[in-house]
Write an enzyme that holds these catalytic residues in place. Structure first.
Site, short mmCIF file in Angstrom:
data_model
loop_
_atom_site.label_atom_id
_atom_site.label_comp_id
_atom_site.label_asym_id
_atom_site.label_seq_id
_atom_site.Cartn_x
_atom_site.Cartn_y
_atom_site.Cartn_z
N LYS A 45 0.83 -1.21 0.00
CA LYS A 45 0.00 0.00 0.00
C LYS A 45 0.86 1.26 0.00
O LYS A 45 1.85 1.35 0.73
CB LYS A 45 -0.92 -0.03 1.22
N ALA A 70 -11.03 7.08 -5.39
CA ALA A 70 -10.37 8.29 -4.92
C ALA A 70 -10.07 8.11 -3.43
O ALA A 70 -10.46 8.91 -2.59
CB ALA A 70 -11.24 9.53 -5.14
N CYS A 131 -0.22 9.71 -8.71
CA CYS A 131 -1.53 9.48 -8.11
C CYS A 131 -2.49 10.61 -8.47
O CYS A 131 -2.23 11.78 -8.15
CB CYS A 131 -1.42 9.37 -6.60
N THR A 194 -3.61 4.91 -12.79
CA THR A 194 -4.98 5.03 -13.27
C THR A 194 -5.19 6.25 -14.17
O THR A 194 -4.50 7.26 -14.04
CB THR A 194 -5.96 5.14 -12.09
#
Length: 305
Positions: A45, A70, A131, A194
């Site tokens: 993570k 999100a 991110c 993403t």
């Protein structure tokens, strides 16, 4: 015969399959379901210097052939990860692990990477400059070649282990950013993170996600990811870790043909917790089907024309 093994930045992987950061926790959660030592490795993570609660809820939205998240880098901070999470992880996973690092300044990245670099079980540092779910950091470093290179140089100055820079697809020219990171000393590139997406609730006429937008992942983005992996792998001389919509053994092989040395699996872990195990188990049969002897022989093997 060692058909599935690959070498990622000088470290041997039993196979190229890696659960992606943010979809596999710290590993021990999945260790309750299957023996995670079957994995090549996994990226734990995303970790920041200080603890983060993450973004307000709702922060997940479903979409056709994918999802939007999100979460916002929710994590306990690097000190707690080292003191509490890594010992639990070590008890269940007996291979080098990939540490995923995010930051809100160059100094943040350097501090967190320097701390994690000293941990015995950390094999690679995957530095996330991509991110899309946080404000004031993350993707802002990954959309500009100079900023991405600055983070790379700062991290390389304080670390000894391989540094893999994770790039954003939300850019015009992915190749220029990858090459800037390579020139700044990166040992590898991972991509893609993403895409940026959103959904709207038709009843309330408001965005479903409180953050308005989030990271779009899942099988729908695979062709975009494959294209970018191909472009970057043919422009740099350092290893590429491919990801984005990977859900089958066939997808892994396709990514490797495009130029990926190893392949991360993300959203599919949330759909099917045993996805990576099944992909690894299916690889030999798919290799036989396509007359592939060893995976390390097909890296970048796509034929043009």
């Amino acid at each position: 015969m060692d058909r599935l093994s690959v070498n990622l930045c000088g470290i041997k992987l039993d196979n190229p399959v890696i659960p992606a950061s943010g979809t596999f926790g710290y590993g021990y959660e999945f260790a309750e379901i299957y023996d995670i030592n079957c994995l090549g490795t996994f990226s734990f993570k995303g970790t920041t210097k200080d603890p983060r609660f993450g973004n307000p809820t709702p922060r997940i939205a479903e979409c056709t052939a994918g999802m939007i998240n999100a979460v916002g880098l929710q994590n306990p901070g690097v000190d707690k990860v080292i003191a509490e999470e890594l010992p639990k992880l070590k008890a269940r996973f007996h291979k080098p692990v990939m540490a995923n690092v995010s930051g809100f300044s160059v100094e943040d990245y350097a501090y967190t990477c320097e701390r994690l670099d000293k941990e015995e079980q950390v094999g690679w540092l995957e530095v996330n400059v991509s991110c899309p779910n946080v404000h004031g950091g993350g993707m802002s470093f990954g959309t500009n070649p100079e900023a991405a290179a600055e983070v790379t140089r700062a991290v390389k100055k304080v670390t000894t282990k391989p540094v893999i820079i994770k790039l954003s697809p939300n850019v015009t020219d992915i190749v220029s950013i990858a090459k800037a990171c390579e020139e700044a000393g990166a040992d590898g590139i991972s991509l893609i993170n993403t895409l940026l997406g959103m959904r709207i609730n038709l009843r309330t006429k408001q965005p479903i996600i409180r953050n308005t937008m989030g990271g779009f992942s899942g099988p729908a983005i695979f062709p975009v990811a494959l294209r970018m992996v191909y472009q970057v792998a043919h422009a740099v001389s350092i290893p590429v870790v491919g990801m984005g919509g990977v859900s089958t053994a066939e997808d892994v092989i396709e990514m490797m043909l495009a130029g990926a040395t190893a392949v991360e699996v993300g959203a599919q872990n949330l759909v099917n917790p045993t996805a990576c195990k099944e992909i690894i188990e299916n690889l030999p049969a798919v290799m036989d089907q396509y007359h592939i002897n060893r995976l390390n022989e097909i890296i970048g093997g796509v034929k043009n024309g």
